[in-house]
Design a protein around this motif. Structure first.
Motif, PDB file in Angstrom:
ATOM      1  N   GLY A 198       0.806  -1.208   0.000  1.00  0.00           N
ATOM      2  CA  GLY A 198       0.000   0.000   0.000  1.00  0.00           C
ATOM      3  C   GLY A 198       0.837   1.254   0.000  1.00  0.00           C
ATOM      4  O   GLY A 198       2.070   1.225   0.066  1.00  0.00           O
ATOM      5  N   PHE A 199       0.144   2.373  -0.051  1.00  0.00           N
ATOM      6  CA  PHE A 199       0.765   3.697  -0.091  1.00  0.00           C
ATOM      7  C   PHE A 199       1.150   4.139   1.321  1.00  0.00           C
ATOM      8  O   PHE A 199       0.429   3.906   2.282  1.00  0.00           O
ATOM      9  N   TYR A 200       2.311   4.800   1.432  1.00  0.00           N
ATOM     10  CA  TYR A 200       2.680   5.442   2.693  1.00  0.00           C
ATOM     11  C   TYR A 200       3.517   6.675   2.399  1.00  0.00           C
ATOM     12  O   TYR A 200       3.902   6.936   1.250  1.00  0.00           O
ATOM     13  N   ILE A 217      -2.753  11.575   2.984  1.00  0.00           N
ATOM     14  CA  ILE A 217      -3.260  10.209   3.116  1.00  0.00           C
ATOM     15  C   ILE A 217      -4.759  10.164   2.806  1.00  0.00           C
ATOM     16  O   ILE A 217      -5.232   9.279   2.073  1.00  0.00           O
ATOM     17  N   ASN A 218      -5.503  11.108   3.330  1.00  0.00           N
ATOM     18  CA  ASN A 218      -6.952  11.113   3.121  1.00  0.00           C
ATOM     19  C   ASN A 218      -7.312  11.269   1.648  1.00  0.00           C
ATOM     20  O   ASN A 218      -8.291  10.680   1.165  1.00  0.00           O
ATOM     21  N   GLU A 219      -6.539  12.055   0.919  1.00  0.00           N
ATOM     22  CA  GLU A 219      -6.810  12.222  -0.510  1.00  0.00           C
ATOM     23  C   GLU A 219      -6.408  10.973  -1.289  1.00  0.00           C
ATOM     24  O   GLU A 219      -7.120  10.544  -2.207  1.00  0.00           O
ATOM     25  N   VAL A 220      -5.278  10.369  -0.926  1.00  0.00           N
ATOM     26  CA  VAL A 220      -4.817   9.174  -1.637  1.00  0.00           C
ATOM     27  C   VAL A 220      -5.764   8.003  -1.404  1.00  0.00           C
ATOM     28  O   VAL A 220      -5.938   7.142  -2.290  1.00  0.00           O
ATOM     29  N   HIS A 225      -5.199   1.994  -1.631  1.00  0.00           N
ATOM     30  CA  HIS A 225      -5.202   1.665  -0.212  1.00  0.00           C
ATOM     31  C   HIS A 225      -3.913   2.116   0.460  1.00  0.00           C
ATOM     32  O   HIS A 225      -2.854   2.228  -0.174  1.00  0.00           O
ATOM     33  N   ILE A 226      -4.014   2.370   1.750  1.00  0.00           N
ATOM     34  CA  ILE A 226      -2.884   2.823   2.558  1.00  0.00           C
ATOM     35  C   ILE A 226      -2.206   1.612   3.186  1.00  0.00           C
ATOM     36  O   ILE A 226      -2.872   0.650   3.598  1.00  0.00           O
ATOM     37  N   ALA A 227      -0.897   1.633   3.256  1.00  0.00           N
ATOM     38  CA  ALA A 227      -0.140   0.494   3.778  1.00  0.00           C
ATOM     39  C   ALA A 227      -0.461   0.259   5.250  1.00  0.00           C
ATOM     40  O   ALA A 227      -0.397   1.191   6.060  1.00  0.00           O
ATOM     41  N   THR A 268       6.360  10.666  -1.028  1.00  0.00           N
ATOM     42  CA  THR A 268       5.373   9.618  -1.259  1.00  0.00           C
ATOM     43  C   THR A 268       6.061   8.281  -1.511  1.00  0.00           C
ATOM     44  O   THR A 268       7.197   8.219  -1.981  1.00  0.00           O
ATOM     45  N   GLU A 269       5.338   7.207  -1.196  1.00  0.00           N
ATOM     46  CA  GLU A 269       5.800   5.850  -1.503  1.00  0.00           C
ATOM     47  C   GLU A 269       4.597   5.048  -2.001  1.00  0.00           C
ATOM     48  O   GLU A 269       3.756   4.619  -1.223  1.00  0.00           O
TER      49      GLU A 269
END
Length: 299
Positions: A198-200, A217-220, A225-227, A268-269
């Motif tokens: 996921g994204f972090y 984070i809220n926009e992504v 999905h968030i990591a 971003t990651e």
């Protein structure tokens, strides 16, 4: 065991030459990156700020600058492709500039540097041809041309930056190739950790500005999905002070995200190897990150 070098001995010039000889061009910087610069909104001027000495005609370096800067408006820097193999960092920066920047260009002065490391982009590499990681090389008299040319370019500007957002990916090849290569090059042990699905974000440990990171984070979340944390409550071995956020001392580590003393910064990651990821999702996650940061700062 990594196929180049002798275990327990750092690489010398011979090992670095062996590593370079094993690399090959896998995609075209001209076709995939430079060709897109002609289609940018009129807001931007396309400026060449240097060229990589490995092949200056093949690897010119470009930035998008405001053609007519807005007086008293804040300045924002977006960088991509510091690690050339991290594709959505490059393509996401280009996508934002081409299709989404117009929503902000009457409020913010935007500079976009879409591909800091074009040799790395073509060969799908974390390092440059000198076996140097540009994202650990943002310090005076840097031996990495990618880092030095960007620092010289931005450093010559009089304005201060409100925000710097640096677009990256974490890939499965970090564990299969790049971290083993680093361990071999420097004759060091690398801690093992699982690649987060996921994204972090990576915030600056000295000034994390967690409300900004959470806004990103809220926009992504609207895109991907968030990591989650691992079984130890960590992401890549680091503590998580806010959902999907870890902190590094960016200046101490000589990271791109810390070189220009912007008031706010975030790295971003994106995770392109997720079963639910596609190139389009990854690119749009990078755009969402930039937009989340800008919307938060404009409130």
């Amino acid at each position: 065991m990594y196929p180049i070098g002798t275990p327990g001995q750092p690489w010398g010039e011979e090992e670095k030459k062996q590593w370079l000889a094993a690399q090959s061009v896998k995609r075209s910087y001209a076709d995939e990156v430079l060709s897109q610069l002609d289609g940018m909104p009129d807001y931007f001027s396309v400026i060449q700020y240097g060229a990589l000495p490995y092949d200056e005609s093949r690897y010119p370096l470009y930035a998008l600058l405001p053609r007519q800067p807005i007086a008293d408006a804040p300045w924002v820097l977006v960088t991509g492709g510091v690690h050339g193999y991290e594709t959505s960092g490059v393509q996401g920066a280009l996508l934002f500039a081409r299709e989404y920047s117009q929503a902000y260009t009457d409020k913010i002065n935007l500079i976009v540097v879409p591909c800091v490391s074009p040799w790395g982009y073509e060969t799908i590499n974390r390092w440059d041809p000198l076996a140097i990681d540009p994202n650990r090389s943002f310090y005076p008299d840097s031996p990495a041309p990618e880092s030095k040319l960007l620092m010289d370019f931005i450093g010559a500007m009089a304005q201060e930056f409100l925000l710097h957002i640096d677009l990256h990916e974490t890939t499965d090849t970090d564990n299969s190739e790049f971290r083993p290569a680093l361990a071999a090059r420097d004759a060091i042990e690398q801690k093992a950790w699982e690649i987060p699905d996921g994204f972090y974000l990576v915030a600056d440990a000295k000034a994390p500005h967690l409300p900004l990171q959470q806004a990103i984070i809220n926009e992504v979340k609207k895109v991907t999905h968030i990591a989650p944390t691992d079984e130890n409550g960590l992401i890549i071995g680091a503590e998580v002070p806010s959902e999907g956020v870890i902190c590094y001392d960016k200046r101490k580590l000589f990271l791109c995200g810390g070189f220009n003393n912007a008031t706010y910064c975030s790295t971003t990651e994106v995770y392109p190897d997720s079963p639910s990821a596609t190139p389009e999702i990854c690119n749009r996650a990078q755009v969402a990150a930039v937009e989340g940061a800008l919307q938060h700062l404009l409130k």
